[in-house]
Design a protein around this motif. Sequence first.
Motif, short mmCIF file in Angstrom:
data_model
loop_
_atom_site.label_atom_id
_atom_site.label_comp_id
_atom_site.label_asym_id
_atom_site.label_seq_id
_atom_site.Cartn_x
_atom_site.Cartn_y
_atom_site.Cartn_z
N PHE A 6 1.01 -1.13 0.13
CA PHE A 6 0.18 -0.05 -0.22
C PHE A 6 0.80 1.18 -0.18
CE2 PHE A 6 0.55 -1.43 4.33
CZ PHE A 6 0.90 -0.40 5.10
N GLY A 7 0.38 2.45 -0.29
CA GLY A 7 0.83 3.70 -0.22
C GLY A 7 0.20 4.81 0.50
N LYS A 8 1.43 5.38 1.15
CA LYS A 8 0.64 6.94 1.92
C LYS A 8 1.23 8.04 0.80
CE LYS A 8 1.68 5.32 6.54
NZ LYS A 8 2.83 5.50 7.47
N HIS A 9 0.14 8.76 0.77
CA HIS A 9 0.29 9.78 -0.24
C HIS A 9 1.07 9.45 -1.79
CE1 HIS A 9 1.53 10.94 3.89
NE2 HIS A 9 0.41 11.84 3.77
N VAL A 10 0.66 8.58 -2.05
CA VAL A 10 1.06 8.02 -3.29
C VAL A 10 0.05 6.70 -3.73
CG1 VAL A 10 2.88 6.50 -2.64
CG2 VAL A 10 2.85 7.53 -4.94
N GLU A 11 -0.12 6.65 -5.30
CA GLU A 11 -0.73 5.37 -5.50
C GLU A 11 0.08 4.49 -6.29
OE1 GLU A 11 -3.95 3.07 -6.63
OE2 GLU A 11 -4.12 5.01 -5.87
N VAL A 12 0.05 3.29 -5.80
CA VAL A 12 1.17 2.40 -6.05
C VAL A 12 0.70 1.71 -7.42
CG1 VAL A 12 2.12 -0.02 -5.39
CG2 VAL A 12 1.81 1.76 -3.75
N SER A 13 1.62 1.59 -8.41
CA SER A 13 1.33 1.11 -9.80
C SER A 13 1.10 -0.22 -9.75
CB SER A 13 2.27 1.74 -10.57
OG SER A 13 3.42 1.09 -10.68
N PRO A 14 0.62 -0.65 -10.63
CA PRO A 14 0.55 -2.26 -10.78
C PRO A 14 1.75 -3.24 -11.06
CG PRO A 14 -1.35 -1.42 -12.05
CD PRO A 14 -0.47 -0.35 -11.52
N THR A 15 2.70 -2.14 -11.76
CA THR A 15 3.88 -2.72 -12.26
C THR A 15 4.81 -2.70 -10.82
OG1 THR A 15 3.48 -1.73 -14.37
CG2 THR A 15 6.05 -2.42 -13.58
#
Length: 182
Positions: A6-15
Amino acid sequence: MDIVVFGKHVEVSPTLRAHTREKLERLTKFASDVRRIDVDYDEHPTRRASDSHTCEILVHLNKHLVKGRASSSDFLAALDIALDKVEHQMRKLHERRVHRRNGNKGARTNGANADPADTESDELEVVKIKQFTVKPMDTEEAGLQMALLGHDFFLFTNVETGRAAVLYRRRDGKLGLIEAAG
């Protein structure tokens, strides 16, 4: 084994998510009791570019937690550095488990057989012991006492629950509370 990314302040890309899962699969060679791995990505745009991306890995084992945290210029580099830290800790934990299983816990009694290059101790050493009266107080008063003392943590008895509790300062500057279970 569950891998939670998961990410805080950021969207984690599928890659990045797939790359993370692939890299973390190799941790199972150090322990067969890995229950869950949490990977937390965070981006701090206000920091220097060289450490604006942070990766924190928390491995949940039976009776143990292993944690590694690193910052770098991008998430993949931060993942590699944090993973190296986690692997190092898991390797040490694995060696301790093997020594205990084989009955070699006390093999190094006076350090005569120790490798001079090995600067890390297998056993933790308590260098100072303090005793004091734990006073009943609420969380707000404990926070005030902690600030007055200039400490990063404060032990007290929570008047609301009657249990021992520790108030501590987190890395993000906020406060956390650990309370004994009843």
